[in-house]
Scaffold this motif. Sequence first.
Motif, short mmCIF file in Angstrom:
data_model
loop_
_atom_site.label_atom_id
_atom_site.label_comp_id
_atom_site.label_asym_id
_atom_site.label_seq_id
_atom_site.Cartn_x
_atom_site.Cartn_y
_atom_site.Cartn_z
N LEU A 94 0.81 -1.20 0.00
CA LEU A 94 0.00 0.00 0.00
C LEU A 94 0.85 1.26 0.00
O LEU A 94 0.32 2.37 0.13
CB LEU A 94 -0.94 0.00 1.22
CG LEU A 94 -2.04 -1.06 1.18
CD1 LEU A 94 -2.84 -1.04 2.48
CD2 LEU A 94 -2.97 -0.85 -0.01
N GLN A 95 2.16 1.09 -0.16
CA GLN A 95 3.08 2.22 -0.25
C GLN A 95 4.00 2.02 -1.45
O GLN A 95 4.38 0.89 -1.76
CB GLN A 95 3.90 2.37 1.04
CG GLN A 95 3.07 2.57 2.30
CD GLN A 95 2.22 3.83 2.27
OE1 GLN A 95 2.64 4.86 1.73
NE2 GLN A 95 1.03 3.77 2.84
N VAL A 96 4.37 3.11 -2.11
CA VAL A 96 5.13 3.02 -3.35
C VAL A 96 6.57 2.59 -3.13
O VAL A 96 7.23 2.12 -4.07
CB VAL A 96 5.10 4.37 -4.10
CG1 VAL A 96 3.69 4.70 -4.54
CG2 VAL A 96 5.68 5.49 -3.25
N ASN A 97 7.08 2.71 -1.92
CA ASN A 97 8.48 2.35 -1.67
C ASN A 97 8.67 0.89 -1.32
O ASN A 97 9.78 0.46 -1.02
CB ASN A 97 9.05 3.21 -0.53
CG ASN A 97 8.35 2.94 0.80
OD1 ASN A 97 7.13 2.83 0.85
ND2 ASN A 97 9.12 2.87 1.87
N ALA A 108 1.19 -4.37 13.92
CA ALA A 108 -0.22 -4.31 14.25
C ALA A 108 -1.01 -4.40 12.94
O ALA A 108 -0.42 -4.36 11.85
CB ALA A 108 -0.56 -3.03 15.00
N ALA A 109 -2.33 -4.54 13.06
CA ALA A 109 -3.15 -4.70 11.85
C ALA A 109 -4.49 -4.00 12.01
O ALA A 109 -5.10 -4.03 13.09
CB ALA A 109 -3.37 -6.18 11.54
N VAL A 160 2.14 -1.08 10.36
CA VAL A 160 0.75 -1.54 10.38
C VAL A 160 0.36 -2.09 9.01
O VAL A 160 0.69 -1.51 7.98
CB VAL A 160 -0.20 -0.38 10.78
CG1 VAL A 160 -1.66 -0.85 10.79
CG2 VAL A 160 0.19 0.17 12.14
N VAL A 161 -0.36 -3.22 9.02
CA VAL A 161 -0.94 -3.77 7.80
C VAL A 161 -2.46 -3.76 7.94
O VAL A 161 -3.00 -3.48 9.00
CB VAL A 161 -0.44 -5.21 7.52
CG1 VAL A 161 1.08 -5.23 7.40
CG2 VAL A 161 -0.91 -6.17 8.61
N LYS A 182 -3.19 6.70 5.12
CA LYS A 182 -3.03 6.56 6.57
C LYS A 182 -1.69 5.94 6.95
O LYS A 182 -1.40 5.74 8.13
CB LYS A 182 -4.16 5.68 7.15
CG LYS A 182 -5.56 6.18 6.85
CD LYS A 182 -5.78 7.62 7.31
CE LYS A 182 -7.20 8.07 6.99
NZ LYS A 182 -7.40 9.52 7.19
N GLY A 183 -0.87 5.61 5.95
CA GLY A 183 0.45 5.07 6.21
C GLY A 183 0.51 3.57 6.42
O GLY A 183 1.55 3.03 6.83
N VAL A 184 -0.59 2.86 6.14
CA VAL A 184 -0.60 1.41 6.26
C VAL A 184 0.30 0.82 5.18
O VAL A 184 0.30 1.28 4.03
CB VAL A 184 -2.04 0.87 6.15
CG1 VAL A 184 -2.06 -0.65 6.09
CG2 VAL A 184 -2.86 1.37 7.33
#
Length: 251
Positions: A94-97, A108-109, A160-161, A182-184
């Motif tokens: 969920l993040q491009v990096n 955490a999830a 977090v996932v 949200k940074g997940v």
Amino acid sequence: MSKQPHLCVSAEQIAKRVIVCGEPDRVNRIAALLDGVEIIAENREYRLMNGRFNDQLITICSTGIGAPSAIIALEELNLCGVKQVIRVGSSGALQVNIALGDLIVAEAAVRDDGGSKAYVSSTFPAYADRHLIAKIEAYLNRSLTMPNTEQYVGQVHYGVVRSHDSFYTDNEAQLCQHWHEKGVLGADMETSALLTVGKLRGMQVASILNNVVLFKQDVQEGVGYYVNAEAVMMNGEQRAALAALHALCND
């Protein structure tokens, strides 16, 4: 002791420390890292093998896809006296990096699965056992200085996932964008249920996810790429398995 109805094993057949994974064939690949391997049961989506790592008994168990079948496995493992469980799974970034073959260690999830909500409301947090996380991190840090480090090219991301019940929903792109903002880090279908129910049952549970889909990549394209066993993602899977084995078998 009688055998569990789904896993088809009794307590004396399995170790107190278990690696779980979704795919039955992943059981075979992880078991290839062990000595003295034997298959102890196979029923529906559940395949269980025993072996020894660092001269300690370990059980590998597949759970199939999604929270309900993963919870069944966890509950029956708990009834067999299992104390520590680490999921070695796959995720979509969920993040491009986060690259293909990178690892995500779930601290955490987000509980967007339905299975764990049958136990307790979503206000109850899903978080990993800190002792297992520390052991996983220690091994992954050590692995960077080991020989043949070309096998360990992927980065490791901690955070977090989100676990959910379907990636074919009509608003999947919007959901992914929301949690991206949200940074997940990534998404799977089992981690939150395992962390939640494991905590309720007094078990130590952690999850290491191998990234197999880039952020905003088509799901079918990404999963198909994984099924074709491209080397970078197989290396990621093996690295995740070794981290789990070292965390469980090095006291």
